[in-house]
Design a protein around this motif. Structure first.
Motif, PDB file in Angstrom:
ATOM      1  N   MET A  72       0.824  -1.189   0.000  1.00 57.39           N
ATOM      2  CA  MET A  72       0.000   0.000   0.000  1.00 57.39           C
ATOM      3  C   MET A  72       0.869   1.255   0.000  1.00 57.39           C
ATOM      4  SD  MET A  72      -3.051   1.142   0.129  1.00 57.39           S
ATOM      5  CE  MET A  72      -4.082   2.431   0.702  1.00 57.39           C
ATOM      6  N   ARG A  73       1.917   1.242   0.828  1.00 57.94           N
ATOM      7  CA  ARG A  73       2.787   2.410   0.924  1.00 57.94           C
ATOM      8  C   ARG A  73       3.473   2.699  -0.409  1.00 57.94           C
ATOM      9  NH1 ARG A  73       7.461   3.685   5.370  1.00 57.94           N
ATOM     10  NH2 ARG A  73       7.873   5.739   4.553  1.00 57.94           N
ATOM     11  N   ASN A  74       3.912   1.626  -1.112  1.00 59.46           N
ATOM     12  CA  ASN A  74       4.541   1.815  -2.417  1.00 59.46           C
ATOM     13  C   ASN A  74       3.564   2.393  -3.430  1.00 59.46           C
ATOM     14  OD1 ASN A  74       7.029   0.962  -1.604  1.00 59.46           O
ATOM     15  ND2 ASN A  74       6.746  -1.143  -2.297  1.00 59.46           N
ATOM     16  N   SER A  75       2.289   1.989  -3.353  1.00 58.99           N
ATOM     17  CA  SER A  75       1.282   2.538  -4.253  1.00 58.99           C
ATOM     18  C   SER A  75       1.091   4.025  -4.013  1.00 58.99           C
ATOM     19  CB  SER A  75      -0.058   1.824  -4.066  1.00 58.99           C
ATOM     20  OG  SER A  75       0.080   0.472  -4.392  1.00 58.99           O
ATOM     21  N   ILE A  76       1.089   4.418  -2.764  1.00 59.67           N
ATOM     22  CA  ILE A  76       0.946   5.832  -2.421  1.00 59.67           C
ATOM     23  C   ILE A  76       2.157   6.604  -2.908  1.00 59.67           C
ATOM     24  CG2 ILE A  76       0.833   7.473  -0.502  1.00 59.67           C
ATOM     25  CD1 ILE A  76      -0.810   5.306   0.995  1.00 59.67           C
ATOM     26  N   ALA A  92      20.854   0.721  -9.965  1.00 62.42           N
ATOM     27  CA  ALA A  92      20.765   1.672  -8.858  1.00 62.42           C
ATOM     28  C   ALA A  92      20.949   0.997  -7.503  1.00 62.42           C
ATOM     29  CB  ALA A  92      19.413   2.394  -8.890  1.00 62.42           C
ATOM     30  N   MET A  93      20.697  -0.297  -7.420  1.00 60.50           N
ATOM     31  CA  MET A  93      20.752  -1.008  -6.132  1.00 60.50           C
ATOM     32  C   MET A  93      22.023  -0.734  -5.340  1.00 60.50           C
ATOM     33  SD  MET A  93      18.079  -2.937  -5.347  1.00 60.50           S
ATOM     34  CE  MET A  93      16.788  -3.934  -6.025  1.00 60.50           C
ATOM     35  N   GLY A 153      15.988   8.525   1.249  1.00 64.79           N
ATOM     36  CA  GLY A 153      14.564   8.556   0.941  1.00 64.79           C
ATOM     37  C   GLY A 153      14.207   8.109  -0.463  1.00 64.79           C
ATOM     38  N   LEU A 154      15.181   7.796  -1.314  1.00 64.94           N
ATOM     39  CA  LEU A 154      14.883   7.323  -2.663  1.00 64.94           C
ATOM     40  C   LEU A 154      15.248   5.854  -2.800  1.00 64.94           C
ATOM     41  CD1 LEU A 154      16.148  10.177  -5.027  1.00 64.94           C
ATOM     42  CD2 LEU A 154      13.802   9.642  -4.381  1.00 64.94           C
ATOM     43  N   ALA A 168      15.334   4.561 -10.897  1.00 66.76           N
ATOM     44  CA  ALA A 168      15.062   4.047 -12.237  1.00 66.76           C
ATOM     45  C   ALA A 168      13.946   4.853 -12.903  1.00 66.76           C
ATOM     46  CB  ALA A 168      14.700   2.562 -12.176  1.00 66.76           C
ATOM     47  N   HIS A 169      12.911   5.166 -12.146  1.00 64.43           N
ATOM     48  CA  HIS A 169      11.785   5.974 -12.642  1.00 64.43           C
ATOM     49  C   HIS A 169      12.301   7.311 -13.169  1.00 64.43           C
ATOM     50  CE1 HIS A 169       7.752   7.703 -12.751  1.00 64.43           C
ATOM     51  NE2 HIS A 169       8.166   8.677 -11.979  1.00 64.43           N
ATOM     52  N   GLY A 170      13.201   7.940 -12.426  1.00 65.16           N
ATOM     53  CA  GLY A 170      13.778   9.213 -12.848  1.00 65.16           C
ATOM     54  C   GLY A 170      14.593   9.082 -14.120  1.00 65.16           C
TER      55      GLY A 170
END
Length: 142
Positions: free
Chosen positions: A1-5, A111-112, A119-120, A126-128
């Protein structure tokens, strides 16, 4: 849920930046996107994005000309569709047996070990990177 938010928040931030005068951020992201494109995509799509990269000639079907994405979509750059194609959320029909790498997991794995931004997550990094390539592709449209 937190990842979806978190994902929804990131998406909302991107949309806000695009439509609320984020031209300066967009230009910086496009510059970074060009670097990512040249190191990850140009070998197939060519340095100018026209589909004439040296490896692209080995495929049964040449990689797409990325400079005509907007023209091929009634003059509107298909931002979400391009993002989803790069990230792997959308299958790419033109590649036959799907020769195009799915960059979302690749960028996340890269990125791992280097995810040192407080905080990222690697997924957000990857999204960025994917968004920066999308922004760059917007700048090379015919």
């Amino acid at each position: 849920m937190r990842n979806s938010i978190r994902s929804a928040f990131c998406s909302a931030t991107v949309v806000t930046a695009i439509f609320a005068g984020g031209d300066k951020a967009l230009a910086q992201d496009a510059d970074f996107g060009k670097t990512v494109f040249l190191t990850s995509c140009a070998v197939c799509h060519g340095e100018m994005g026209g589909g004439g990269g040296p490896v692209g000639e080995l495929f049964a079907q040449r990689p797409r000309n990325l400079t005509t994405l907007a023209k091929d979509n009634d003059g509107v750059f298909p931002l979400e569709r391009v993002y989803n194609s790069i990230s792997g959320k959308r299958g790419i029909q033109g590649h036959g047996d799907s020769n195009m790498p799915i960059w979302g997991p690749i960028f996340t794995a890269e990125a791992m070990p280097r995810a040192v931004h407080p905080g990222l997550s690697p997924q957000e990094i990857a999204h960025g990177r994917i968004l920066s390539v999308v922004y760059y592709l917007q700048t090379i449209q015919d």
